[in-house]
Design a protein around this motif. Structure first.
Motif, PDB file in Angstrom:
ATOM      1  N   TRP A 249      21.985  77.344  52.132  1.00 30.87           N
ATOM      2  CA  TRP A 249      21.501  77.495  50.756  1.00 30.87           C
ATOM      3  C   TRP A 249      21.028  76.142  50.255  1.00 30.87           C
ATOM      4  O   TRP A 249      21.719  75.131  50.427  1.00 30.87           O
ATOM      5  CB  TRP A 249      22.609  78.056  49.861  1.00 30.87           C
ATOM      6  CG  TRP A 249      22.845  79.510  50.108  1.00 30.87           C
ATOM      7  CD1 TRP A 249      23.815  80.052  50.893  1.00 30.87           C
ATOM      8  CD2 TRP A 249      22.079  80.595  49.595  1.00 30.87           C
ATOM      9  NE1 TRP A 249      23.697  81.423  50.907  1.00 30.87           N
ATOM     10  CE2 TRP A 249      22.648  81.789  50.104  1.00 30.87           C
ATOM     11  CE3 TRP A 249      20.968  80.702  48.751  1.00 30.87           C
ATOM     12  CZ2 TRP A 249      22.133  83.055  49.801  1.00 30.87           C
ATOM     13  CZ3 TRP A 249      20.468  81.965  48.444  1.00 30.87           C
ATOM     14  CH2 TRP A 249      21.047  83.120  48.964  1.00 30.87           C
ATOM     15  N   ASP A 250      19.862  76.122  49.660  1.00 28.01           N
ATOM     16  CA  ASP A 250      19.252  74.857  49.233  1.00 28.01           C
ATOM     17  C   ASP A 250      19.758  74.488  47.834  1.00 28.01           C
ATOM     18  O   ASP A 250      19.158  74.851  46.822  1.00 28.01           O
ATOM     19  CB  ASP A 250      17.725  75.022  49.232  1.00 28.01           C
ATOM     20  CG  ASP A 250      17.031  73.716  48.889  1.00 28.01           C
ATOM     21  OD1 ASP A 250      17.735  72.713  48.626  1.00 28.01           O
ATOM     22  OD2 ASP A 250      15.788  73.713  48.868  1.00 28.01           O
ATOM     23  N   ILE A 251      20.859  73.743  47.836  1.00 24.65           N
ATOM     24  CA  ILE A 251      21.532  73.437  46.571  1.00 24.65           C
ATOM     25  C   ILE A 251      20.698  72.492  45.695  1.00 24.65           C
ATOM     26  O   ILE A 251      20.855  72.446  44.477  1.00 24.65           O
ATOM     27  CB  ILE A 251      22.945  72.864  46.857  1.00 24.65           C
ATOM     28  CG1 ILE A 251      23.765  73.891  47.658  1.00 24.65           C
ATOM     29  CG2 ILE A 251      23.690  72.518  45.569  1.00 24.65           C
ATOM     30  CD1 ILE A 251      23.871  75.276  47.027  1.00 24.65           C
ATOM     31  N   ASP A 252      19.753  71.770  46.320  1.00 19.03           N
ATOM     32  CA  ASP A 252      18.868  70.900  45.528  1.00 19.03           C
ATOM     33  C   ASP A 252      18.058  71.713  44.516  1.00 19.03           C
ATOM     34  O   ASP A 252      17.703  71.211  43.451  1.00 19.03           O
ATOM     35  CB  ASP A 252      17.905  70.128  46.438  1.00 19.03           C
ATOM     36  CG  ASP A 252      18.634  68.999  47.154  1.00 19.03           C
ATOM     37  OD1 ASP A 252      19.729  68.605  46.674  1.00 19.03           O
ATOM     38  OD2 ASP A 252      18.132  68.533  48.192  1.00 19.03           O
ATOM     39  N   GLN A 253      17.774  72.972  44.853  1.00 15.51           N
ATOM     40  CA  GLN A 253      17.031  73.826  43.904  1.00 15.51           C
ATOM     41  C   GLN A 253      17.835  74.056  42.629  1.00 15.51           C
ATOM     42  O   GLN A 253      17.286  74.188  41.548  1.00 15.51           O
ATOM     43  CB  GLN A 253      16.726  75.185  44.552  1.00 15.51           C
ATOM     44  CG  GLN A 253      15.672  75.134  45.623  1.00 15.51           C
ATOM     45  CD  GLN A 253      15.528  76.505  46.263  1.00 15.51           C
ATOM     46  OE1 GLN A 253      16.370  76.932  47.041  1.00 15.51           O
ATOM     47  NE2 GLN A 253      14.468  77.222  45.925  1.00 15.51           N
ATOM     48  N   ASP A 297      17.258  79.445  47.542  1.00 19.50           N
ATOM     49  CA  ASP A 297      16.870  80.052  48.818  1.00 19.50           C
ATOM     50  C   ASP A 297      17.845  79.678  49.919  1.00 19.50           C
ATOM     51  O   ASP A 297      18.357  78.559  49.955  1.00 19.50           O
ATOM     52  CB  ASP A 297      15.477  79.560  49.242  1.00 19.50           C
ATOM     53  CG  ASP A 297      14.397  80.066  48.309  1.00 19.50           C
ATOM     54  OD1 ASP A 297      14.650  81.044  47.581  1.00 19.50           O
ATOM     55  OD2 ASP A 297      13.308  79.460  48.304  1.00 19.50           O
ATOM     56  N   GLU A 298      18.048  80.597  50.836  1.00 25.68           N
ATOM     57  CA  GLU A 298      18.790  80.302  52.055  1.00 25.68           C
ATOM     58  C   GLU A 298      17.765  80.186  53.178  1.00 25.68           C
ATOM     59  O   GLU A 298      17.074  81.159  53.492  1.00 25.68           O
ATOM     60  CB  GLU A 298      19.783  81.438  52.351  1.00 25.68           C
ATOM     61  CG  GLU A 298      20.691  81.119  53.527  1.00 25.68           C
ATOM     62  CD  GLU A 298      21.508  82.333  53.980  1.00 25.68           C
ATOM     63  OE1 GLU A 298      21.144  83.468  53.642  1.00 25.68           O
ATOM     64  OE2 GLU A 298      22.513  82.120  54.690  1.00 25.68           O
ATOM     65  N   LEU A 308      15.498  83.306  54.331  1.00 23.40           N
ATOM     66  CA  LEU A 308      16.283  84.428  54.846  1.00 23.40           C
ATOM     67  C   LEU A 308      16.778  85.286  53.677  1.00 23.40           C
ATOM     68  O   LEU A 308      16.749  86.504  53.728  1.00 23.40           O
ATOM     69  CB  LEU A 308      17.476  83.880  55.648  1.00 23.40           C
ATOM     70  CG  LEU A 308      18.420  84.903  56.267  1.00 23.40           C
ATOM     71  CD1 LEU A 308      17.712  85.725  57.332  1.00 23.40           C
ATOM     72  CD2 LEU A 308      19.645  84.201  56.866  1.00 23.40           C
ATOM     73  N   SER A 309      17.246  84.628  52.612  1.00 25.97           N
ATOM     74  CA  SER A 309      17.608  85.358  51.401  1.00 25.97           C
ATOM     75  C   SER A 309      17.367  84.478  50.184  1.00 25.97           C
ATOM     76  O   SER A 309      17.221  83.253  50.306  1.00 25.97           O
ATOM     77  CB  SER A 309      19.059  85.832  51.437  1.00 25.97           C
ATOM     78  OG  SER A 309      19.859  84.965  52.175  1.00 25.97           O
ATOM     79  N   ARG A 310      17.317  85.131  49.034  1.00 30.71           N
ATOM     80  CA  ARG A 310      17.018  84.405  47.789  1.00 30.71           C
ATOM     81  C   ARG A 310      17.857  84.992  46.661  1.00 30.71           C
ATOM     82  O   ARG A 310      18.020  86.199  46.570  1.00 30.71           O
ATOM     83  CB  ARG A 310      15.531  84.543  47.458  1.00 30.71           C
ATOM     84  CG  ARG A 310      15.182  84.106  46.029  1.00 30.71           C
ATOM     85  CD  ARG A 310      13.696  84.026  45.800  1.00 30.71           C
ATOM     86  NE  ARG A 310      13.129  82.894  46.527  1.00 30.71           N
ATOM     87  CZ  ARG A 310      11.816  82.656  46.626  1.00 30.71           C
ATOM     88  NH1 ARG A 310      10.957  83.484  46.088  1.00 30.71           N
ATOM     89  NH2 ARG A 310      11.382  81.603  47.285  1.00 30.71           N
ATOM     90  N   LEU A 311      18.380  84.091  45.845  1.00 28.91           N
ATOM     91  CA  LEU A 311      19.076  84.515  44.628  1.00 28.91           C
ATOM     92  C   LEU A 311      18.262  84.002  43.452  1.00 28.91           C
ATOM     93  O   LEU A 311      18.031  82.798  43.324  1.00 28.91           O
ATOM     94  CB  LEU A 311      20.496  83.925  44.576  1.00 28.91           C
ATOM     95  CG  LEU A 311      21.263  84.200  43.280  1.00 28.91           C
ATOM     96  CD1 LEU A 311      21.640  85.674  43.169  1.00 28.91           C
ATOM     97  CD2 LEU A 311      22.530  83.358  43.201  1.00 28.91           C
ATOM     98  N   GLN A 312      17.799  84.925  42.624  1.00 24.95           N
ATOM     99  CA  GLN A 312      17.033  84.512  41.452  1.00 24.95           C
ATOM    100  C   GLN A 312      17.659  85.187  40.249  1.00 24.95           C
ATOM    101  O   GLN A 312      17.986  86.379  40.305  1.00 24.95           O
ATOM    102  CB  GLN A 312      15.571  84.958  41.610  1.00 24.95           C
ATOM    103  CG  GLN A 312      14.573  84.314  40.646  1.00 24.95           C
ATOM    104  CD  GLN A 312      14.570  84.947  39.273  1.00 24.95           C
ATOM    105  OE1 GLN A 312      14.831  86.135  39.133  1.00 24.95           O
ATOM    106  NE2 GLN A 312      14.301  84.145  38.252  1.00 24.95           N
TER     107      GLN A 312
END
Ligand SMILES: [Zn+2]
Length: 337
Positions: A249-253, A297-298, A308-312
């Motif tokens: 998971w891109d924690i920078d986002q 995003d993952e 692969l997956s996204r949390l919005q």
């Protein structure tokens, strides 16, 4: 005209709330994006004057002279301000006499009939419960979170439900009783747990300055919904991460969306063995101005292309209501300017 029996008063308040939801398509709006009943938005859309003030000994008031209007105190958390506003809206829609409302509107939640009742207040109370915590809204969130009726045995689930309804933990327990989803005995047992204990458990070794803010446990099940809370609330994200396959998971986002990361860790998802998915736990604090959208995003850090997956999700963490006009009214004036 106010009704003559307790049962009739409950019915009048409940039906008025249901009628309002139906006429104004509130249910259809929530079916799209989740969230709670936007009580302050509703009051603003009715052109019903509302002011937020530090009130001494009162949670709110409904006034009718010279014109109808509502007062709400600054001195309580958003969940209580919201419930009070629903109660006062009930007085207005049911064409009641002016009313000064104190803590009793909360004390009456358990539906006890011990003391003689003022039926006008019973109507407004029943309106407030039916308006802010209707059974269809509880069912929407339960379906989304994968909760069955049995899951309401767990204080942690009821607490997370309360945040999504924009209600207090206690009010949520009693509305579950009113909808006959749990028993009175179970409600009393749930209320032996204080929300503070649930917050401490979610935050683990992170210690905030105080535990007044709420702690939202957000997972993939909250994707594409709206989260509405207050300035010192915290988010705990619990996300399945396929790190064995190199996906992270891109924690920078999250930082780019204006969050401060106060804790970040991983935990094995049981029994999947080495290389299986893990749970990524990230605790984040929203910063000012507190509204926006979060997108996470993952992905494999070295690869472009779709994640692969996204949390919005969209969030508004600008509560509670502050002195002056409601946030809904301020937004309308800004747009008109
Ligand atoms: Zn009242």
């Amino acid at each position: 005209m106010v009704t003559a029996t307790y049962e009739a008063a409950v019915r009048v308040g409940t039906m008025e709330a249901a009628r309002f939801h139906q006429r104004n398509e509130l249910r259809a709006q929530i079916a799209k994006r989740g969230g709670n009943i936007d009580i302050f938005g509703v009051i603003q859309s009715l052109d019903l004057p509302l002011l937020v003030r530090p009130l001494q000994g009162l949670l709110g008031a409904y006034l009718s002279d010279p014109v109808p209007g509502i007062l709400i105190t600054t001195q309580r958390p958003l969940a209580i301000q919201r419930f009070t506003a629903c109660h006062e809206l009930g007085h207005y829609l049911l064409k009641h006499q002016p009313s000064l409302d104190d803590e009793n509107i909360l004390r009456r939640m358990p539906l006890t009939r011990a003391q003689p009742q003022d039926f006008q207040e019973v109507e407004a109370d029943s309106f407030a419960v039916g308006f802010m915590m209707p059974v269809w809204l509880i069912q929407w969130h339960a379906a989304r979170q994968g909760w069955k009726v049995d899951d309401f045995n767990q204080p942690a689930n009821v607490y997370q439900l309360s945040l999504r309804l924009g209600a207090s933990y206690e009010a949520t327990c009693w509305s579950l009783v009113r909808h006959r989803l749990i028993s009175m005995v179970l409600a009393r047992r749930l209320l032996e747990t204080q929300p503070r204990e649930l917050k401490v458990a979610l935050l683990g070794d992170y210690r905030p300055q105080d535990y007044r803010g709420d702690v939202w446990l957000l997972t993939e099940r909250d994707a594409d919904t709206r989260i509405e809370g207050s300035r010192n609330d915290l988010f705990v994200l619990k996300l399945k991460e396929h790190s064995g396959g190199g996906y992270l998971w891109d924690i920078d986002q999250l930082k780019a969306s204006g969050f401060a990361i106060v804790r970040d860790g991983r935990e094995a998802v049981d029994d999947d063995g080495i290389g299986g998915p893990v749970s990524r736990w990230v605790t984040a604090a929203p910063s000012e101005p507190g509204t926006g959208s979060l997108s996470l995003d993952e992905r494999r850090p070295w690869e472009d292309g779709p994640p692969l997956s996204r949390l919005q999700l969209d969030f508004d963490m600008t509560g509670p209501e502050e002195e002056g006009l409601s946030r809904a009214e301020r937004r309308r004036l800004l747009q008109a300017a």
